[in-house]
Motif scaffolding. Structure first.
Motif, mmCIF file in Angstrom:
data_model
loop_
_atom_site.group_PDB
_atom_site.id
_atom_site.type_symbol
_atom_site.label_atom_id
_atom_site.label_comp_id
_atom_site.label_asym_id
_atom_site.label_seq_id
_atom_site.Cartn_x
_atom_site.Cartn_y
_atom_site.Cartn_z
ATOM 1 N N THR A 35 0.846 -1.198 0.000
ATOM 2 C CA THR A 35 0.000 0.000 0.000
ATOM 3 C C THR A 35 0.880 1.246 0.000
ATOM 4 O OG1 THR A 35 -1.697 -1.182 1.257
ATOM 5 C CG2 THR A 35 -1.826 1.216 1.253
ATOM 6 N N TYR A 36 0.455 2.275 -0.734
ATOM 7 C CA TYR A 36 1.168 3.554 -0.764
ATOM 8 C C TYR A 36 0.566 4.502 0.274
ATOM 9 C CZ TYR A 36 3.565 2.151 -5.037
ATOM 10 O OH TYR A 36 4.369 1.502 -5.934
ATOM 11 N N PRO A 37 1.367 5.446 0.783
ATOM 12 C CA PRO A 37 0.874 6.334 1.847
ATOM 13 C C PRO A 37 -0.409 7.090 1.490
ATOM 14 C CG PRO A 37 3.252 6.522 1.683
ATOM 15 C CD PRO A 37 2.822 5.646 0.550
ATOM 16 N N PHE A 38 -0.557 7.527 0.220
ATOM 17 C CA PHE A 38 -1.737 8.312 -0.141
ATOM 18 C C PHE A 38 -3.029 7.492 -0.073
ATOM 19 C CE2 PHE A 38 -0.512 6.499 -4.245
ATOM 20 C CZ PHE A 38 -1.737 6.118 -4.778
ATOM 21 N N GLU A 39 -2.903 6.158 -0.022
ATOM 22 C CA GLU A 39 -4.087 5.300 0.071
ATOM 23 C C GLU A 39 -4.575 5.131 1.504
ATOM 24 O OE1 GLU A 39 -4.037 1.855 -2.961
ATOM 25 O OE2 GLU A 39 -1.913 2.156 -2.476
ATOM 26 N N LEU A 40 -3.838 5.674 2.470
ATOM 27 C CA LEU A 40 -4.158 5.483 3.884
ATOM 28 C C LEU A 40 -4.770 6.743 4.483
ATOM 29 C CD1 LEU A 40 -0.872 3.726 5.053
ATOM 30 C CD2 LEU A 40 -3.027 2.623 4.446
ATOM 31 N N SER A 41 -5.602 6.567 5.496
ATOM 32 C CA SER A 41 -6.126 7.696 6.262
ATOM 33 C C SER A 41 -5.014 8.279 7.127
ATOM 34 C CB SER A 41 -7.275 7.226 7.159
ATOM 35 O OG SER A 41 -6.776 6.343 8.157
ATOM 36 N N GLY A 42 -5.287 9.460 7.722
ATOM 37 C CA GLY A 42 -4.286 10.083 8.585
ATOM 38 C C GLY A 42 -3.879 9.198 9.750
ATOM 39 N N GLY A 43 -4.873 8.523 10.355
ATOM 40 C CA GLY A 43 -4.578 7.650 11.495
ATOM 41 C C GLY A 43 -3.717 6.464 11.103
ATOM 42 N N LEU A 44 -3.993 5.856 9.932
ATOM 43 C CA LEU A 44 -3.193 4.705 9.478
ATOM 44 C C LEU A 44 -1.795 5.150 9.047
ATOM 45 C CD1 LEU A 44 -5.709 2.438 7.518
ATOM 46 C CD2 LEU A 44 -4.584 1.959 9.690
ATOM 47 N N ARG A 45 -1.672 6.352 8.479
ATOM 48 C CA ARG A 45 -0.334 6.858 8.129
ATOM 49 C C ARG A 45 0.501 7.031 9.395
ATOM 50 N NH1 ARG A 45 -2.803 10.066 3.713
ATOM 51 N NH2 ARG A 45 -3.083 11.835 5.119
#
Length: 623
Positions: free
Chosen positions: A160-170
């Motif tokens: 998974t790439y960072p832009f695919e994650l929510s703020g909390g998951l990042r």
């Protein structure tokens, strides 16, 4: 075991530039014991982050450690303590410590993660650099860490790439990267500033659990005293590069001695504030124009709402994957109805991704709703905003203005303050150049900034000053309504108090109406008259603020209230209650609030002005 993990003694850091030198840290001393949490507290610019950068030896090129020692005693080593201040920043010894024995979680996870590499590659890289493991072993270890930090699908996180994650998951990915090497010291620099309160509570609980498991020490850098009250064992309070007060959490909160610490505690919004009580910022914003207008101000005439949203809906259709061809529909806003009283403040609260900003954009006409309408009344009767054209639309654009969340990215860095403040006047062809110049000076005075700032650029201002510039620009066209989208979420407590007080004074002086979007209920409690709570595109509860905080009915509202960290050690967060996401999932809400797939329920008034969303079955039974 009595030897501290890190002992900072007389640390001095200077910034040397062409314009001269500046002392950012001035002879500070403190210890970080093993398996304990030390909180470094203070306003922006007090030297907290510079201290952390010095410990990792990642200071900017213009900065130098000019005095003091940083003695690090690795618990896994029998060697004497290492003075980090004497190590070569690029040397082998420092590279082994950095990321290996001392790890850091940065404030903004989106800018700290590479957008070009998968989260799996970035997390395994840290392990491969510091441990002798194969790529396959590193991946398996990464999956274990992803599971531990709460990723819903740990193996999928590898690709998974960072832009695919929510703020909390990042932020969880950043924690995974920091913890995969099992460091002795974790430096957390404002790890939850950009997160909503429920996600923040989950991240804080995660750090506490991981600390208990691995016995690592934590240096927590924050300006949020509520977080400090729930996390810290010891507290160090900094101001302008010096330590003002240090001690145990018990001493700091029960027996604060230094005037600066007392002032910080007074600047935090609290739920138990008396009616009419104001926050006390460390430096009050003074405006002669505002003071004179406040003396002449009259209460707003309550002849109907100025803005009404009726049953707004907005859906987005997205691909399920890059090449899957499958589409999925997301209901971003689901039948939202709101009413903004003339001269009043409506608070719109909820977690990130619940649809708050989408509602604001539809009100601004930046987005078109799939159904529903927005009505605006300038005194001549309500009109549908999305049907306006020509001069009527221009008048609406002038009357409703936006205050953005991030004051830095919302101001053009190539424009001076004068150009920023007069641009709305030029676009709407208002006034002569001389009149615009006078208006710009008036706006600066209104938000408490020096008139000599007109020729400066945004980068030369602090975060709070930039937010005041954003407010001044929004006021340039003399609007009736301000849409404030998280206007204080990125500011420290004292500057936050300044901006909130300023917004209150501007409202009283100019008769403004505010739609105030936030995820922090304590802030909304201070500024709003009525509060609407939003989750997954629905308004789930709406009430006057006194009623909502006295008698919250919906389980989601109760969870939001429970997640706000209070700067009172007698009222700790209930981490056990906030562990799961069940409060954010309508299908898991208890009856009579549960909303199954395809069901929207409806708002029901349970007492005057207090509405709660219930299932359709419950409403039929009540009828």
């Amino acid at each position: 075991m009595d030897v501290p993990l890190l002992s900072v003694r007389d640390l001095t850091i200077d910034f040397v530039a062409d314009a001269g030198s500046f002392r950012a840290v001035d002879g500070i001393s403190f210890d970080i014991p093993r398996a304990r949490t030390v909180a470094l507290v203070g306003e922006s610019g007090s030297g907290k982050s510079v201290t952390a950068q010095a410990i990792l030896r990642i200071l900017p090129k213009v900065a130098r450690i000019t005095g003091g020692t940083l003695l690090f005693q690795d618990p896994t080593s029998r060697q004497p303590p290492v003075d980090i201040a004497r190590l070569d920043p690029d040397g082998k010894a420092m590279r082994a410590l950095r990321g290996g024995r001392i790890a850091m979680i940065f404030q903004e996870p989106m800018t700290s993660l590479s957008p070009l590499h998968t989260v799996g590659d970035q997390v395994t890289e840290a392990l491969i650099l510091h441990r002798e493991v194969s790529a396959a072993e590193a991946k398996e270890r990464a999956v274990e860490v992803f599971a531990r930090v709460g990723f819903p699908d740990p193996r999928r996180a590898l690709v998974t790439y960072p832009f695919e994650l929510s703020g909390g998951l990042r932020q969880r990915a950043m924690i995974a990267m920091a913890l995969i090497t099992q460091p002795a010291l974790l430096i957390a620099d404002e790890p939850t500033t950009a997160l909503d309160v429920t996600t923040q509570a989950q991240i804080l609980d995660l750090i506490r659990e991981l600390q208990a498991e691995t016995h690592m020490s934590v240096l927590l850098i924050t300006h949020d005293l509520g977080v400090v009250a729930n996390m810290a064992d010891e507290v160090v309070v900094m101001y302008r590069g010096r330590i003002m007060e240090a001690g145990s959490r018990e001493d700091i909160f029960r027996r604060p001695q230094h005037p600066y610490l007392r002032a910080l505690l007074r600047a935090v919004p609290r739920f138990d504030m008396k009616p009419g009580e104001r926050l006390t910022p460390i430096r009050e914003v003074k405006s002669d124009i505002l003071a004179s207008r406040l003396q002449r101000a009259k209460p707003a005439e309550a002849n109907g709402p100025v803005l009404v949203a009726e049953n707004l809906c907005k859906t987005y259709t997205l691909r399920s994957g890059w090449f899957s061809g499958k589409m999925r529909t997301i209901h971003a806003v689901n039948g939202v109805s709101l009413s903004l009283a003339r001269g009043g403040t409506l608070g719109l609260v909820g977690e990130s991704g619940c649809g708050k900003t989408t509602v604001s954009k539809m009100i601004m006409r930046a987005l078109t709703p799939d159904s529903g309408r927005v009505l605006y009344d300038d005194g001549s009767g309500p009109r549908d905003v999305h049907q306006l054209e020509g001069e009527a639309l221009k008048a609406y654009r002038r009357a409703v203005q936006f205050v953005f969340q991030d004051p830095f990215s919302s101001l053009n860095p190539r424009m001076t303050v004068y150009e920023i403040l007069t641009e709305p006047l030029r676009i709407h062809r208002i006034g002569t150049p001389d009149e615009r110049f006078e208006r710009a000076k008036q706006l600066l005075d209104m938000v408490g900034l020096d008139r000599r700032s007109l020729r400066r650029y945004p980068h030369s201002f602090s975060g709070g000053q930039r937010q005041r510039l954003g407010i001044a620009r929004a006021l340039a066209l003399e609007p009736r309504v301000l849409l404030c989208d998280e206007p204080v979420s990125a500011l420290d407590v004292s500057v936050q108090a300044q901006v909130l007080n300023l917004l209150k004074d501007l409202q009283a002086a100019l008769g403004l109406s505010y739609l105030f979007v936030s995820h922090n209920l304590a802030v909304v409690d201070y500024i709003a008259d009525t509060i609407a709570v939003m989750s997954r595109g629905y308004i789930v509860e709406e009430a006057p603020k006194a009623t909502l905080f006295r008698n919250p009915i919906h389980p989601y509202t109760q969870a939001l209230l429970a997640a706000v960290p209070d700067p009172d050690i007698d009222r700790p967060l209930d981490f056990a209650k906030l562990k799961t996401d069940r409060f954010s999932d309508p299908a898991l809400w208890p009856e009579p609030f549960r909303l199954r797939a395809g069901e929207t329920g409806a708002m029901m008034e349970i007492e005057p002005g207090h509405k709660v969303r219930l299932t359709s079955v419950t409403l039929k039974e009540a009828a």
